[in-house]
Design a protein around this motif. Structure first.
Motif, mmCIF file in Angstrom:
data_model
loop_
_atom_site.group_PDB
_atom_site.id
_atom_site.type_symbol
_atom_site.label_atom_id
_atom_site.label_comp_id
_atom_site.label_asym_id
_atom_site.label_seq_id
_atom_site.Cartn_x
_atom_site.Cartn_y
_atom_site.Cartn_z
ATOM 1 N N PHE A 135 -0.168 5.062 -5.399
ATOM 2 C CA PHE A 135 -0.586 3.668 -5.250
ATOM 3 C C PHE A 135 -0.159 3.081 -3.914
ATOM 4 O O PHE A 135 -0.966 2.539 -3.164
ATOM 5 C CB PHE A 135 -0.014 2.833 -6.402
ATOM 6 N N ARG A 136 1.131 3.182 -3.589
ATOM 7 C CA ARG A 136 1.653 2.541 -2.390
ATOM 8 C C ARG A 136 3.010 3.140 -2.065
ATOM 9 O O ARG A 136 3.731 3.570 -2.961
ATOM 10 C CB ARG A 136 1.795 1.031 -2.637
ATOM 11 N N GLU A 137 3.349 3.165 -0.789
ATOM 12 C CA GLU A 137 4.686 3.579 -0.383
ATOM 13 C C GLU A 137 5.525 2.340 -0.114
ATOM 14 O O GLU A 137 5.042 1.382 0.492
ATOM 15 C CB GLU A 137 4.632 4.469 0.857
ATOM 16 N N VAL A 138 6.760 2.363 -0.583
ATOM 17 C CA VAL A 138 7.651 1.227 -0.398
ATOM 18 C C VAL A 138 8.987 1.716 0.157
ATOM 19 O O VAL A 138 9.326 2.893 0.051
ATOM 20 C CB VAL A 138 7.877 0.463 -1.722
ATOM 21 N N TRP B 85 -9.477 -4.640 3.442
ATOM 22 C CA TRP B 85 -8.349 -5.272 2.740
ATOM 23 C C TRP B 85 -8.744 -6.642 2.190
ATOM 24 O O TRP B 85 -7.909 -7.531 2.004
ATOM 25 C CB TRP B 85 -7.142 -5.389 3.670
ATOM 26 N N LEU B 86 -10.054 -6.836 1.941
ATOM 27 C CA LEU B 86 -10.551 -8.149 1.526
ATOM 28 C C LEU B 86 -9.966 -8.654 0.203
ATOM 29 O O LEU B 86 -9.803 -9.867 0.047
ATOM 30 C CB LEU B 86 -12.087 -8.134 1.454
ATOM 31 N N PRO B 87 -9.640 -7.784 -0.762
ATOM 32 C CA PRO B 87 -9.024 -8.344 -1.968
ATOM 33 C C PRO B 87 -7.751 -9.126 -1.669
ATOM 34 O O PRO B 87 -7.466 -10.128 -2.329
ATOM 35 C CB PRO B 87 -8.734 -7.106 -2.819
ATOM 36 N N TRP B 88 -6.983 -8.651 -0.683
ATOM 37 C CA TRP B 88 -5.735 -9.338 -0.340
ATOM 38 C C TRP B 88 -5.967 -10.528 0.604
ATOM 39 O O TRP B 88 -5.282 -11.523 0.519
ATOM 40 C CB TRP B 88 -4.759 -8.343 0.288
ATOM 41 N N LEU B 89 -6.950 -10.397 1.485
ATOM 42 C CA LEU B 89 -7.175 -11.442 2.482
ATOM 43 C C LEU B 89 -8.032 -12.580 1.952
ATOM 44 O O LEU B 89 -7.832 -13.746 2.317
ATOM 45 C CB LEU B 89 -7.831 -10.844 3.728
ATOM 46 N N VAL B 90 -9.000 -12.262 1.099
ATOM 47 C CA VAL B 90 -9.945 -13.252 0.587
ATOM 48 C C VAL B 90 -9.771 -13.472 -0.924
ATOM 49 O O VAL B 90 -9.791 -14.601 -1.408
ATOM 50 C CB VAL B 90 -11.393 -12.815 0.893
ATOM 51 N N PHE C 145 6.949 -7.616 1.610
ATOM 52 C CA PHE C 145 5.649 -6.996 1.853
ATOM 53 C C PHE C 145 5.009 -7.444 3.168
ATOM 54 O O PHE C 145 5.309 -8.516 3.690
ATOM 55 C CB PHE C 145 4.735 -7.236 0.656
ATOM 56 N N PRO C 146 4.085 -6.637 3.700
ATOM 57 C CA PRO C 146 3.549 -6.876 5.046
ATOM 58 C C PRO C 146 2.860 -8.224 5.218
ATOM 59 O O PRO C 146 2.931 -8.821 6.294
ATOM 60 C CB PRO C 146 2.546 -5.726 5.230
ATOM 61 N N LEU C 147 2.180 -8.722 4.180
ATOM 62 C CA LEU C 147 1.466 -9.995 4.317
ATOM 63 C C LEU C 147 2.395 -11.200 4.277
ATOM 64 O O LEU C 147 1.953 -12.334 4.469
ATOM 65 C CB LEU C 147 0.410 -10.136 3.212
ATOM 66 N N GLY C 148 3.670 -10.963 4.054
ATOM 67 C CA GLY C 148 4.611 -12.074 3.964
ATOM 68 C C GLY C 148 5.049 -12.597 5.319
ATOM 69 O O GLY C 148 4.720 -12.045 6.372
ATOM 70 N N GLU C 149 5.820 -13.673 5.276
ATOM 71 C CA GLU C 149 6.437 -14.208 6.490
ATOM 72 C C GLU C 149 7.693 -13.391 6.756
ATOM 73 O O GLU C 149 8.646 -13.430 5.979
ATOM 74 C CB GLU C 149 6.783 -15.690 6.322
#
Length: 340
Positions: free
Chosen positions: A46-49, A188-193, A294-298
């Motif tokens: 799913f994702r690397e963390v 990445w539209l699910p996360w951006l939009v 996470f990357p989309l955060g501040e």
């Protein structure tokens, strides 16, 4: 003081519920190299963390580096497991809640915890909410923006809202299972939009469904600056006015009347957007939220607020910590206020 109301955490070791229960998209971790792990969803990658997702020592070090006094810990939305059988959803919720409570107990001056509950079964969800509040001493819960594609305003969830109001349990609503996700995977539209739209869906459905009207003492905060809701309130109000036959079917109060009656976090990444949400929602209803780690955060929580010369020191204090305390119903010592 900085209180970050939007941070996510998971345990370092998660049972392989996919193997145990024999179905589903349960998450477990494969620690394939130091300080790094693969999130496995069911039996697929799913994702690397990195270790700041689970290691409190790493988190507190990074908090010190960015001058964050307190993180409000909540689970990662992919761990809600609302799609699971209710008894399995309860088992996973209790596991994550016990882990967050343990983190808070070991670092009581740095962490406040929010629980998760199996909202696919409202009775079980209420029981686990009571345990979170009464036994684990959590001020509130994190929930998804929809529950298996059902809006949060659905009548089946009204007992949950009533119990949350009676317990003084604050609620943090986070988008997940975004509408249209399967149709717009590219870019990445699910996360951006999708995420901003999903948060607006949650707010609008709770307003139009009369949740804030029926349970006026609820303390609810929404992630990602309220998503697209603050920026579409004019359209939403206009729709309410011109097609009440379609919009005002469960609540005839103008949606604009609810501005200032719930909280949003500050995660908008843009000074003009920050000015706007403060103007629309009120300076008492915006709380610092970073979406750490996470990357989309501040990446430096509160930097945008600190950098805005037009905000007074008193307003910055509200945004950076005071509003968070009010939303959670706790004092500066991170203790639940008796009246809540």
């Amino acid at each position: 003081m900085k209180i970050d109301i939007h941070t996510h955490i998971m345990p370092e070791h998660i049972p392989d519920w996919f193997k145990k229960f024999g179905y589903g998209d349960f998450i477990h971790l494969e620690h394939h190299k130091p300080c790094c792990a693969r999130m496995i969803k069911g039996d697929k990658f799913f994702r690397e963390v990195e270790h700041n997702c689970w290691d409190p020592a790493v988190r507190t070090k990074e908090m010190d580096m960015t001058e964050v006094s307190v993180q409000v810990l909540s689970t990662i939305p992919v761990l809600f497991n609302y799609w699971a059988k209710p008894e399995h959803g309860l088992e996973t919720s209790r596991f994550f809640n016990d882990h967050i409570a343990q983190c808070c107990a070991h670092h009581p001056e740095r962490f406040v915890g929010l629980g998760t509950v199996p909202l696919q079964d409202v009775d079980l969800a209420i029981k686990e909410m009571e345990r979170c509040v009464k036994e684990l001493k959590m001020p509130g819960l994190e929930i998804g923006s929809n529950i298996n594609n059902l809006n949060l305003s659905e009548p089946k969830f009204h007992p949950f809202w009533q119990a949350a109001e009676e317990l003084g349990c604050c609620i943090f609503v986070h988008p997940w299972e975004m509408m249209g996700e399967n149709d717009m995977g590219r870019y990445w539209l699910p996360w951006l939009v999708g995420m901003p739209a999903e948060t607006a869906r949650a707010i609008a459905s709770m307003i139009f469904g009369g949740i804030f009207e029926k349970y006026p003492k609820l303390r609810v905060a929404f992630a990602h600056g309220g998503g697209s809701f603050p920026f579409t309130i004019g359209r939403i109000e206009h729709g309410f006015n011109v097609r009440p036959d379609l919009v005002a079917i469960d609540n005839n109060v103008n949606p604009r009347e609810y501005l200032g009656k719930f909280w949003i976090d500050s995660l908008v990444h843009y000074p003009k957007a920050m000015d706007y949400i403060i103007d629309v929602m009120g300076e008492n209803k915006v709380c610092l939220g970073s979406d750490y780690p996470f990357p989309l955060g501040e990446h430096h929580p509160g930097h945008l607020i600190d950098s805005m010369a037009n905000l007074s020191p008193a307003t910055k204090d509200k945004l950076l910590f005071q509003n968070a305390l009010d939303w959670m119903g706790i004092d500066k010592d991170l203790k639940v206020i008796a009246s809540h």
